[in-house]
Scaffold this active site. Structure first.
Site, mmCIF file in Angstrom:
data_model
loop_
_atom_site.group_PDB
_atom_site.id
_atom_site.type_symbol
_atom_site.label_atom_id
_atom_site.label_comp_id
_atom_site.label_asym_id
_atom_site.label_seq_id
_atom_site.Cartn_x
_atom_site.Cartn_y
_atom_site.Cartn_z
ATOM 1 N N HIS A 161 3.748 -2.156 3.193
ATOM 2 C CA HIS A 161 3.811 -0.819 2.593
ATOM 3 C C HIS A 161 5.149 -0.647 1.876
ATOM 4 C CE1 HIS A 161 0.898 -0.626 5.868
ATOM 5 N NE2 HIS A 161 0.293 0.321 5.173
ATOM 6 N N ASP A 191 0.817 -1.220 0.000
ATOM 7 C CA ASP A 191 0.000 0.000 0.000
ATOM 8 C C ASP A 191 0.847 1.264 0.000
ATOM 9 O OD1 ASP A 191 -1.959 -1.886 0.423
ATOM 10 O OD2 ASP A 191 -2.815 -0.887 2.172
HETATM 11 ZN ZN LIG Z 1 -2.513 3.244 3.284
#
Ligand SMILES: [Zn+2]
Length: 241
Positions: free
Chosen positions: A180, A34
């Protein structure tokens, strides 16, 4: 940009409006990244994935796709899936219709312009959503809401080894794993993480592939014993989250 644990878990009784994991019949898992693309870290991650022939799913921000379209084009060319994570990481459950339109539709349009592919999946920033919003995202914007089952809290930067350990400890067949690609420690953790998961026999697929692999078989019965008059099982028939 920090992600938190989903604030509302999907309903276990009603219609399936979001997904944390998928019930599958094989050792399939989906790795998701993400908040990118990051100019430096995402290409590095793409190299690591390519070396292992692993396909992942990237939940990207529209404003960053606009800045780095070449990275998204590369991700698609190398077999990854690119999906919507809003325009600039706003909590969608606090927005009106105009705000939603920008965060959802503009992001999908920018991704499609860059990759040539329709966007069918969305992950709300912070996991901040609710059944009504999930339904709107699916019905009005044409995207399924994808949350996660395994969260290494890599955004708190616990160090690569801890990230690897947490992912290994939590991953099961059907798991959707959150990470991430904007934190150096996360990227540093990935070679060992991927190698250990591959060694355990897991097979990496994109989220769309994982959804397509959803088991058609009925959920296993609560008890394996053949006959005896069962005590009433309280286990309700759970729908895959
Ligand atoms: Zn996010």
């Amino acid at each position: 940009m920090a992600m938190q644990t989903p604030q509302e878990l999907p309903s276990q009784t009603g219609e399936c409006t979001s997904y944390n994991s998928i019930r599958v019949d094989g050792p399939y898992i989906a790795m998701t990244f993400d908040d990118g693309p990051s100019a430096v870290l995402t290409p590095r991650l793409l190299d690591i994935l390519k070396q292992r022939h692993i396909h992942a799913t990237f939940f990207v921000l529209g404003q960053l796709v606009q800045e780095h379209p070449e990275i998204m084009a590369r991700a698609i060319a190398e077999g990854h899936e690119v999906a919507n994570h809003s325009w600039d990481h706003k909590a969608l459950n606090k927005l009106g219709e105009g705000g939603l339109q920008h965060e959802l539709a503009d992001t999908s349009a920018t991704i499609t312009k860059t990759t040539g592919k329709p966007v069918t999946l969305m992950r709300p920033p912070y996991g901040a959503t609710n059944p009504r919003l999930n339904k709107a995202i699916e019905k009005e914007y044409g995207m399924k809401v994808i949350l996660w089952a395994v969260d290494p809290f890599d955004w708190k930067r616990p160090g690569p080894q801890v990230i690897t350990q947490r992912i290994l400890a939590g991953t099961q067949p059907g798991s959707i794993i959150l990470a991430h690609d904007i934190h150096p420690g996360t990227i540093e953790a990935m070679p060992a993480t991927f190698d250990a998961l591959l060694a355990k026999g897991f097979k990496f697929v994109t989220i769309s592939e994982l959804l397509a692999l959803e088991s058609k078989n009925p959920a296993p019965a609560p008890s394996a014993s053949p006959a005896p008059p069962a005590q009433k099982s309280s286990k309700s028939k759970k729908k895959t989250a």
